[in-house]
Scaffold this motif. Structure first.
Motif, mmCIF file in Angstrom:
data_model
loop_
_atom_site.group_PDB
_atom_site.id
_atom_site.type_symbol
_atom_site.label_atom_id
_atom_site.label_comp_id
_atom_site.label_asym_id
_atom_site.label_seq_id
_atom_site.Cartn_x
_atom_site.Cartn_y
_atom_site.Cartn_z
ATOM 1 N N HIS A 282 0.658 -1.181 0.213
ATOM 2 C CA HIS A 282 0.260 -0.067 0.466
ATOM 3 C C HIS A 282 1.365 1.305 -0.342
ATOM 4 O O HIS A 282 0.876 2.217 0.505
ATOM 5 N N GLU A 283 2.155 1.211 -0.847
ATOM 6 C CA GLU A 283 2.462 2.352 -0.670
ATOM 7 C C GLU A 283 1.987 3.421 -1.499
ATOM 8 O O GLU A 283 2.409 4.884 -0.666
ATOM 9 N N ILE B 289 0.493 5.441 1.254
ATOM 10 C CA ILE B 289 1.206 5.582 2.056
ATOM 11 C C ILE B 289 1.873 7.236 1.198
ATOM 12 O O ILE B 289 1.678 8.283 2.165
ATOM 13 N N THR B 290 2.079 7.111 0.573
ATOM 14 C CA THR B 290 2.702 8.411 -0.318
ATOM 15 C C THR B 290 2.100 9.807 -0.989
ATOM 16 O O THR B 290 1.965 10.760 -0.478
ATOM 17 N N PHE C 296 -0.719 10.090 1.027
ATOM 18 C CA PHE C 296 -1.098 10.826 2.259
ATOM 19 C C PHE C 296 -0.319 11.759 2.913
ATOM 20 O O PHE C 296 -0.861 12.951 3.406
ATOM 21 N N GLU C 297 1.097 11.455 2.305
ATOM 22 C CA GLU C 297 2.238 12.058 3.051
ATOM 23 C C GLU C 297 2.324 13.354 2.750
ATOM 24 O O GLU C 297 2.631 15.068 2.719
ATOM 25 N N ARG D 137 -0.506 16.011 4.052
ATOM 26 C CA ARG D 137 0.154 16.653 4.856
ATOM 27 C C ARG D 137 0.411 17.589 5.035
ATOM 28 O O ARG D 137 0.635 19.207 5.434
ATOM 29 N N GLN E 173 -1.425 20.927 5.503
ATOM 30 C CA GLN E 173 -1.067 21.490 6.935
ATOM 31 C C GLN E 173 1.138 21.761 7.064
ATOM 32 O O GLN E 173 1.907 20.795 7.479
ATOM 33 N N TRP F 206 2.851 23.331 8.426
ATOM 34 C CA TRP F 206 3.418 23.506 9.653
ATOM 35 C C TRP F 206 4.545 22.508 10.381
ATOM 36 O O TRP F 206 4.265 22.819 11.288
ATOM 37 N N TRP F 207 3.576 21.090 10.164
ATOM 38 C CA TRP F 207 4.236 20.131 10.282
ATOM 39 C C TRP F 207 5.546 20.253 10.802
ATOM 40 O O TRP F 207 6.278 20.015 9.811
ATOM 41 N N PRO F 208 5.992 20.399 12.150
ATOM 42 C CA PRO F 208 8.088 20.069 12.382
ATOM 43 C C PRO F 208 8.457 18.806 11.273
ATOM 44 O O PRO F 208 7.568 17.834 12.235
ATOM 45 N N LYS F 209 8.954 18.688 10.906
ATOM 46 C CA LYS F 209 10.660 17.308 10.815
ATOM 47 C C LYS F 209 11.161 17.193 12.653
ATOM 48 O O LYS F 209 11.794 18.658 13.222
#
Ligand code: SF4
Lengths: 209, 472
Positions: free
Chosen positions: A183-184, A187-188, A190-191, A194, A198, A200-203
Motif C-alpha cells: 500500500h506504499e 502512504i505516499t 497521505f504524506e 499532509r 498542513q 506547519w507540521w514540523p520535522k
C-alpha cells in the motif's frame, strides 16, 4: 514467522489472573540485542529459587509439563509492559498457544506477530481445559486454527474466533511489513496531502533545541 | 449535519491512510520514539530485509531504560554497554535523529518527547514502551507497541490497527488539598480494574482534569495502560497551547498559530457518544497507596488491605508481607524512589522538595530522587531544589528510568519495602523480591521523612516558606 495451522500438544495450567510481563520475563533479562535465548529465563521468578535451582512446584518444572506447548491461564494475561521479549521467551521455551478468558492488548498483538496463537475462551471453559491439562502428559489438547476449534482429550470441540486477517497471516506465516508495503502509494499520497494542507507540521531534527 | 465526534474519532480519522477490507486501518504515525531496549531486534529485522527507515524526520531516539543514574553514570553493566552501543550504531547507520547520553536533553523518552516539543497535540505517537500513553496528555493519540511493530513503523511509518472502543472518565468538581493526579489515576484504576480499559482509549474530562497542569495530565495519561487501556487522552486547551509554545521542536511563529487553529477543532463535540462512561467525584479521592502486586490493588491512605481474600490476593499479600484487613498507614519502609515517566517532572520534584524542606530522611531509609530528564535536573538545580533534597538526606541522581524497572543497577534487594512514585507494583518489578507501594510524590516524600507510609496531609507545616499555594 512460522505458520500456525494445527497444534496437538501438552497444555500447562496456570490458574492465575493478571500474569504480567514482568512475571513472564523480568526486565533484567531485556538487555539482550537478540530475539532468541530467552526461554531459559521465562517465568524466572516463579520458576527458579534465588540460588538458580528449580522450584519443583512450578508447573513448567513438573515432568508432565516440561514439553508443554500450550499454556492455559486466567483473565488479562500479558498485562503490563510492551516488551515483545514476553512473546519471544514463550516461543523460545516452546509455547505456541495461550488460552485465557482475556489478554492485554499489546501482548495479544505481540503474540500474533510471533506466531503464538492467543485463544480467548470463557473462564468456565478455561477452567475445564485446566482440568483436562491436570491429567498430565497424556492429556493432549488440539488447537485447530483452520477450523477455529479447540479439541479436548474427550474429543469435545469448542469454537473460538480469531480476527480474519490475523488468522490469514498466521495460517500462512506472513509478515506484516511486506503486506503494508503493497500500500506504499497510499502512504505516499497521505504524506503529500499532509505537506500540502498542513505545512506547519514540523520535522524532527536532533540538532534543534 | 455530521455526527458529533469524540477527540479520539477526530485523531483517528486524521491519520487513516487506507481502510483494509476487514475494517482495520493503515494508520499514519507522526512521531516514533525509539529507545535502546525494544529497538535492537527491529533494526536487525530491517537490516536482514534490506529495508530503510522511511521517515527519519518523524523519529527520535534516546537511551533511558538501561543506563546508570549514579552521579557521573558510573557502574554500567557490560550487557547494558552493548545495548547502548547497539543503539548508537543503529541510529548512525539508519540516519535516525538521536539524543546522546551526555546531552542535557537526554531523559526518559516520555518526559523528553513533550519537553522538547517533539510530541504535539493532534499527532499519532508510538514508542516501544507501554507508557507512551503519557503523551495523550497533549491531546495526541499515543500508544505503546511491541518490537515487531517498531520495525513496522520504521519501515512504513504506519501501523495496522483496529479502532479501539472509546471510554470517557469524567472527574467532576475539584481535588482536595494534598491530592494529586497520581491519586486520581490510582483511584480510577482501583475503581475500574487493571483490565477495565482493555481495548479502549480513555478520554479524561471534567473540571478536575481541566484544572490539572500538563505534568498532572501526563501522570494521569501515563497510568492509562495500568487500567488496561490502549491510550489516554486529554483534550487540548489553553493550558496545552501555553505549554507547547516555544518548545524547540514545536512549530514556531505563524506555523504555531496555524497548528493551534487546527488543534482547537479537536476536542470532543457536545453530544458525542462513548462506548462507556464513568463518572467520579474528585472530592471523593484521597491520597492513595497500593498494597498488592497489581496497580488496581490500592486503597485510600486511611483505608487498607481488604479483609476478604481471594487466592490471587492471598498470594499478593504473602509476597508483600501484609495481612488481610490491616491499615496501610504506619507500615515501615526501607527505600523511597521518586522519579519515572509517571512522576519525574519538575513539578513532582518541587513537591518533594517542599515536603523535604526543614526535615530529614528517616534513619535507615534510602531515598532516591531521579529527575526524568537532564533538563528537569538542570531546572531543579537552578531552583536550588537539589540542595534542599541532598541537605535532607535524599540522593540526587542522573536522569533515567532508574528503579522503576529493576533493569539497571538501581534495584531493590529481596524483601525491601519501597514507597515509589512509579507506575507498576508487579512482583519483582523493582528488583527480585522487592515490595512496591505506589503513591504520589508528596506521599513518597512523607514516607521518606517519617520512615513509614503516612498521610501527607497530617504532616505539620515546617514553618519554612511553602511553594505550593494550596498548603499556604
Ligand atoms: S520510567 Fe519506568 S515506566 Fe517509564 S519508560 Fe522508564 S521503565 Fe518504563
Amino acid at each position: 514467522m512460522d505458520a500456525f495451522t494445527t497444534l496437538t500438544a501438552v497444555a500447562a495450567p496456570m490458574p492465575a489472573a493478571n500474569v504480567d510481563t514482568d512475571k513472564i520475563i523480568p526486565a533484567r533479562f531485556l538487555k539482550t540485542i537478540a530475539r532468541s535465548g530467552l526461554g531459559k529465563s521465562l517465568f524466572d521468578g516463579l520458576r527458579y529459587n534465588a540460588d538458580g535451582s528449580e522450584k519443583p512446584d512450578f508447573v513448567l518444572n513438573q515432568p508432565a509439563y516440561r514439553n508443554a506447548e500450550i499454556l492455559i491461564a486466567h483473565e488479562n494475561f500479558g498485562c503490563g509492559s510492551s516488551r515483545e521479549h514476553a512473546a519471544w521467551a514463550l516461543l523460545d521455551f516452546g509455547i505456541r498457544c495461550v488460552i485465557a478468558p482475556s489478554f492485554a492488548d499489546i501482548f495479544h498483538a505481540n503474540a500474533l506477530k510471533n506466531g503464538i496463537l492467543p485463544v480467548v475462551l470463557p473462564r468456565a471453559v478455561c477452567d475445564a481445559l485446566m482440568g483436562d491439562a491436570a491429567m498430565g502428559g497424556n492429556a493432549r489438547i488440539t488447537v485447530d486454527l483452520e477450523r477455529e476449534v479447540v479439541i479436548r482429550p474427550s474429543g469435545e470441540e469448542i469454537s473460538f474466533a480469531v480476527d480474519p486477517m490475523r488468522r490469514h497471516f498466521l495460517l500462512n506465516g506472513l509478515d506484516d511489513i511486506g503486506q503494508t508495503l503493497q500500500h506504499e502509494a497510499a502512504i505516499t499520497s497521505f504524506e503529500d496531502r499532509r505537506a500540502a494542507n498542513q505545512a506547519w507540521w514540523p520535522k524532527i531534527d536532533a540538532a534543534r533545541g | 449535519m455530521t455526527q458529533p465526534q469524540t477527540l479520539f474519532d477526530k485523531l483517528w480519522a486524521a491519520h487513516v491512510v487506507e481502510t483494509l477490507p476487514d475494517g482495520a486501518a493503515i494508520l499514519f504515525i507522526d512521531r516514533h520514539l525509539v529507545h535502546e531496549v525494544t529497538s535492537p531486534q527491529a533494526f536487525e529485522g530491517l537490516r536482514a530485509a534490506g529495508r530503510k527507515v522511511r521517515r527519519p524526520d518523524c523519529t527520535l531516539a534516546v537511551a533511558d531504560h538501561n543506563v546508570p543514574t549514579s552521579p557521573g553514570r558510573v557502574g554500567a553493566e557490560a550487557d547494558s554497554v552493548i545495548q547502548l552501543a547497539t543503539l548508537e550504531k543503529n541510529v548512525a547507520e539508519f540516519g535516525v535523529p538521536y539524543i546522546p547520553i551526555d546531552d542535557v536533553r537526554q531523559g526518559i523518552v516520555h518526559v523528553i518527547g513533550p519537553e522538547l516539543g517533539a510530541s504535539l497535540p493532534g499527532m499519532t505517537i508510538v514508542c516501544g514502551d507501554s507508557h507512551t500513553s503519557t503523551h495523550g496528555a497533549l491531546g495526541a493519540l499515543a500508544f505503546g507497541i511491541g518490537t515487531s511493530e517498531v520495525e513496522h513503523v520504521l519501515a512504513t511509518q504506519t501501523l495496522i490497527q483496529d479502532k479501539a472502543r472509546s471510554m470517557r472518565v469524567t472527574l467532576k468538581g475539584r481535588l482536595g488539598p494534598g491530592v494529586s493526579a497520581k491519586d486520581m489515576a490510582l483511584h480510577i484504576i482501583a475503581e475500574i480494574g487493571t483490565a477495565g480499559g482493555n481495548g479502549s482509549v480513555i478520554e479524561y474530562a471534567g473540571e478536575a482534569v481541566e484544572a490539572l497542569d500538563m505534568a498532572g495530565r501526563m501522570t494521569l495519561c501515563n497510568m492509562s495502560i495500568e487500567a488496561g487501556a490502549r491510550a489516554g487522552l486529554v483534550a487540548p486547551d489553553e493550558t496545552t497551547f501555553a505549554y507547547v509554545k516555544g518548545r524547540p521542536m514545536a512549530p514556531q511563529g505563524e506555523a504555531f498559530d496555524a497548528a493551534v487553529a487546527w488543534w482547537r477543532t479537536l476536542p470532543t463535540d457536545p453530544g458525542a457518544r462513548f462506548d462507556r462512561e464513568v463518572v467520579i467525584e474528585a472530592a471523593d479521592i484521597a491520597p492513595m497507596v497500593t498494597w498488592g502486586t497489581s496497580p488496581e490493588a490500592g486503597s485510600p491512605i486511611n483505608g487498607g488491605v481488604p479483609s476478604q481474600v481471594t487466592p490471587d490476593t492471598e498470594r499478593a499479600l504473602d509476597y508483600m508481607a501484609l495481612r488481610p484487613g490491616q491499615g496501610m498507614a504506619g507500615e515501615a519502609i526501607d527505600v523511597v524512589f521518586i522519579g519515572s515517566c509517571t512522576n519525574g517532572r519538575i513539578e513532582d520534584i518541587r513537591e518533594v522538595a517542599r515536603i523535604a524542606e526543614g526535615r530529614h530522611v528517616a534513619d535507615g531509609v534510602r531515598a532516591l530522587v531521579v529527575p526524568g530528564s537532564g533538563q528537569v535536573k538542570a531546572q531543579a538545580e537552578a531552583e536550588g531544589l537539589d540542595r534542599i533534597l541532598t541537605g535532607a538526606g535524599f540522593e540526587w541522581r542522573e536522569a533515567g528510568c532508574s528503579m522503576c524497572l529493576g533493569m539497571n543497577p538501581d534495584k531493590l534487594t529481596p524483601g525491601q519495602r519501597c514507597a515509589s512514585t512509579s507506575n507498576r507494583n508487579f512482583e519483582g518489578r523493582q528488583g527480585p523480591g522487592g515490595r512496591t507501594h505506589l503513591m504520589s510524590p508528596a506521599m513518597a516524600a512523607a514516607a521518606a521523612v517519617t520512615g513509614h507510609i503516612t498521610d501527607v496531609r497530617n504532616l505539620a507545616p515546617t514553618g519554612l516558606p511553602h511553594r505550593s499555594p494550596e498548603y499556604a
